[in-house]
Design a protein around this motif. Structure first.
Motif, PDB file in Angstrom:
ATOM      1  N   VAL A  72      54.151  27.000  45.993  1.00 37.27           N
ATOM      2  CA  VAL A  72      55.286  26.071  45.959  1.00 37.27           C
ATOM      3  C   VAL A  72      54.782  24.635  45.839  1.00 37.27           C
ATOM      4  O   VAL A  72      55.314  23.847  45.051  1.00 37.27           O
ATOM      5  CB  VAL A  72      56.197  26.251  47.188  1.00 37.27           C
ATOM      6  CG1 VAL A  72      57.312  25.210  47.188  1.00 37.27           C
ATOM      7  CG2 VAL A  72      56.793  27.645  47.225  1.00 37.27           C
ATOM      8  N   HIS A  73      53.745  24.294  46.585  1.00 35.06           N
ATOM      9  CA  HIS A  73      53.179  22.945  46.480  1.00 35.06           C
ATOM     10  C   HIS A  73      52.658  22.689  45.061  1.00 35.06           C
ATOM     11  O   HIS A  73      52.810  21.576  44.528  1.00 35.06           O
ATOM     12  CB  HIS A  73      52.059  22.729  47.501  1.00 35.06           C
ATOM     13  CG  HIS A  73      52.551  22.424  48.877  1.00 35.06           C
ATOM     14  ND1 HIS A  73      53.197  21.245  49.198  1.00 35.06           N
ATOM     15  CD2 HIS A  73      52.489  23.142  50.025  1.00 35.06           C
ATOM     16  CE1 HIS A  73      53.510  21.251  50.473  1.00 35.06           C
ATOM     17  NE2 HIS A  73      53.101  22.395  51.002  1.00 35.06           N
ATOM     18  N   ALA A  74      52.049  23.676  44.440  1.00 35.04           N
ATOM     19  CA  ALA A  74      51.566  23.528  43.063  1.00 35.04           C
ATOM     20  C   ALA A  74      52.726  23.314  42.100  1.00 35.04           C
ATOM     21  O   ALA A  74      52.638  22.479  41.187  1.00 35.04           O
ATOM     22  CB  ALA A  74      50.750  24.754  42.654  1.00 35.04           C
ATOM     23  N   ASP A  75      53.819  24.042  42.301  1.00 35.27           N
ATOM     24  CA  ASP A  75      55.001  23.859  41.456  1.00 35.27           C
ATOM     25  C   ASP A  75      55.610  22.477  41.649  1.00 35.27           C
ATOM     26  O   ASP A  75      56.047  21.835  40.690  1.00 35.27           O
ATOM     27  CB  ASP A  75      56.046  24.944  41.740  1.00 35.27           C
ATOM     28  CG  ASP A  75      55.623  26.317  41.231  1.00 35.27           C
ATOM     29  OD1 ASP A  75      54.688  26.400  40.404  1.00 35.27           O
ATOM     30  OD2 ASP A  75      56.242  27.311  41.669  1.00 35.27           O
ATOM     31  N   ILE A  76      55.638  22.008  42.887  1.00 37.82           N
ATOM     32  CA  ILE A  76      56.142  20.660  43.169  1.00 37.82           C
ATOM     33  C   ILE A  76      55.284  19.628  42.446  1.00 37.82           C
ATOM     34  O   ILE A  76      55.800  18.696  41.815  1.00 37.82           O
ATOM     35  CB  ILE A  76      56.181  20.391  44.689  1.00 37.82           C
ATOM     36  CG1 ILE A  76      57.298  21.222  45.341  1.00 37.82           C
ATOM     37  CG2 ILE A  76      56.353  18.904  44.988  1.00 37.82           C
ATOM     38  CD1 ILE A  76      57.260  21.235  46.867  1.00 37.82           C
ATOM     39  N   ALA A  77      53.965  19.790  42.500  1.00 37.14           N
ATOM     40  CA  ALA A  77      53.050  18.850  41.827  1.00 37.14           C
ATOM     41  C   ALA A  77      53.285  18.840  40.320  1.00 37.14           C
ATOM     42  O   ALA A  77      53.228  17.775  39.686  1.00 37.14           O
ATOM     43  CB  ALA A  77      51.600  19.216  42.143  1.00 37.14           C
ATOM     44  N   LYS A  78      53.578  19.992  39.734  1.00 35.62           N
ATOM     45  CA  LYS A  78      53.838  20.057  38.288  1.00 35.62           C
ATOM     46  C   LYS A  78      55.104  19.290  37.931  1.00 35.62           C
ATOM     47  O   LYS A  78      55.147  18.580  36.922  1.00 35.62           O
ATOM     48  CB  LYS A  78      53.967  21.508  37.839  1.00 35.62           C
ATOM     49  CG  LYS A  78      52.658  22.265  37.829  1.00 35.62           C
ATOM     50  CD  LYS A  78      52.868  23.723  37.492  1.00 35.62           C
ATOM     51  CE  LYS A  78      51.588  24.508  37.693  1.00 35.62           C
ATOM     52  NZ  LYS A  78      51.795  25.960  37.548  1.00 35.62           N
ATOM     53  N   VAL A  79      56.143  19.418  38.743  1.00 35.57           N
ATOM     54  CA  VAL A  79      57.387  18.694  38.472  1.00 35.57           C
ATOM     55  C   VAL A  79      57.161  17.197  38.662  1.00 35.57           C
ATOM     56  O   VAL A  79      57.651  16.387  37.862  1.00 35.57           O
ATOM     57  CB  VAL A  79      58.544  19.210  39.356  1.00 35.57           C
ATOM     58  CG1 VAL A  79      59.813  18.407  39.100  1.00 35.57           C
ATOM     59  CG2 VAL A  79      58.797  20.691  39.097  1.00 35.57           C
ATOM     60  N   ILE A  80      56.420  16.822  39.682  1.00 35.92           N
ATOM     61  CA  ILE A  80      56.097  15.408  39.891  1.00 35.92           C
ATOM     62  C   ILE A  80      55.366  14.853  38.666  1.00 35.92           C
ATOM     63  O   ILE A  80      55.666  13.749  38.200  1.00 35.92           O
ATOM     64  CB  ILE A  80      55.266  15.211  41.178  1.00 35.92           C
ATOM     65  CG1 ILE A  80      56.142  15.455  42.405  1.00 35.92           C
ATOM     66  CG2 ILE A  80      54.629  13.819  41.227  1.00 35.92           C
ATOM     67  CD1 ILE A  80      55.377  15.489  43.725  1.00 35.92           C
ATOM     68  N   ASP A  81      54.426  15.616  38.115  1.00 33.96           N
ATOM     69  CA  ASP A  81      53.712  15.189  36.906  1.00 33.96           C
ATOM     70  C   ASP A  81      54.666  14.987  35.730  1.00 33.96           C
ATOM     71  O   ASP A  81      54.521  14.035  34.959  1.00 33.96           O
ATOM     72  CB  ASP A  81      52.649  16.215  36.512  1.00 33.96           C
ATOM     73  CG  ASP A  81      51.402  16.133  37.361  1.00 33.96           C
ATOM     74  OD1 ASP A  81      51.223  15.146  38.107  1.00 33.96           O
ATOM     75  OD2 ASP A  81      50.577  17.070  37.279  1.00 33.96           O
TER      76      ASP A  81
END
Length: 191
Positions: A72-81
Motif C-alpha cells: 500500500v505504501h508503494a502504491d501511495i508513492a506511485k500516486v504521489i509521483d
C-alpha cells in the motif's frame, strides 16, 4: 515525468483551473467529485489507499494476503509521483518564492491520509472527544491546504518536485544489483 503531460507556458492564472479548491479536494478524496481531471482521480485513489492502510493496520487478520502495508505504501508513492509529475507542468512555479517543505503530491497525500483517519475515527471511536478532535484536525488540514494554494497562486511559495525517499533508492539499487548479477551469470554461462 509522465509523457502524457504537456508543459504549459508560465502563466500566473493557469492554477485557477488546475488546482482543486479545499472543498473539491475533500469531495474528490471521498469519491463525491466526478470531474474528468487526473488530479480528481489521483486524490480519490489516495483516499482509498490510505483507507486500505488503516484497515491493514487495524485488522491485519482480516486483510487479503496480497494486501501488505509495504504494498500500500508503494502504491501511495506511485500516486504521489504521478501528482508531482502533473504539478511540474500545471502548478505555478515562482523562482523567487520561499520554498515549501513538501511536494504537491505529498500535500495531497497528507490531506487524503487525514481525511481517511478522521472518518475512521468518527465512525469507529467511542470517545466523543476523540471524534471531535479528529474532525477539528481535518478542518485544520483543509484550511492549511487552502492557505497553501492561495500562496502558490500569489507566487509566494514554491513546491519542491518531490523525492520518493530512501526506500525507493534501495529498491532501485537492489534491482540493478540483481540485473547485474543475472547478467554476470548469463555471461559466465556463455564462456
Amino acid at each position: 515525468m509522465d509523457p502524457d503531460l504537456e508543459p504549459t507556458p508560465e502563466d500566473p492564472t493557469k492554477d485557477a483551473g488546475s488546482l482543486l479548491s479545499p472543498d473539491q479536494l475533500l469531495a474528490a478524496i471521498g469519491g463525491r467529485l466526478a470531474e474528468p481531471l487526473p488530479l480528481v482521480a489521483w486524490a480519490r485513489e489516495l483516499g482509498d489507499l490510505h483507507a486500505a492502510l488503516i484497515s491493514a493496520v487495524v485488522n491485519p487478520l482480516r486483510r487479503p494476503p496480497d494486501l501488505t502495508e509495504a504494498a500500500v505504501h508503494a502504491d501511495i508513492a506511485k500516486v504521489i509521483d504521478k501528482i508531482n509529475s502533473w504539478a511540474a507542468f500545471y502548478v505555478r512555479h515562482s523562482r523567487c518564492a520561499r520554498r515549501h517543505t513538501h511536494s504537491f503530491g505529498e500535500v495531497i497525500s497528507h490531506v487524503a491520509k487525514t481525511y481517511a483517519e478522521a472518518w475512521w475515527t468518527v465512525l469507529h471511536a467511542d470517545c466523543e472527544e476523540l471524534r471531535h478532535s479528529a474532525w477539528v484536525h481535518l478542518g485544520e488540514v483543509r484550511d492549511g491546504y487552502e492557505h497553501l494554494i492561495g500562496e502558490i497562486r500569489a507566487g509566494r511559495v514554491q513546491l519542491p518536485l518531490g523525492w520518493r525517499g530512501i526506500g525507493h533508492t534501495r529498491q532501485n539499487d537492489s534491482s540493478s544489483t540483481e540485473r547485474a548479477t543475472d547478467g554476470d551469470e548469463k555471461h559466465q554461462g556463455t564462456q
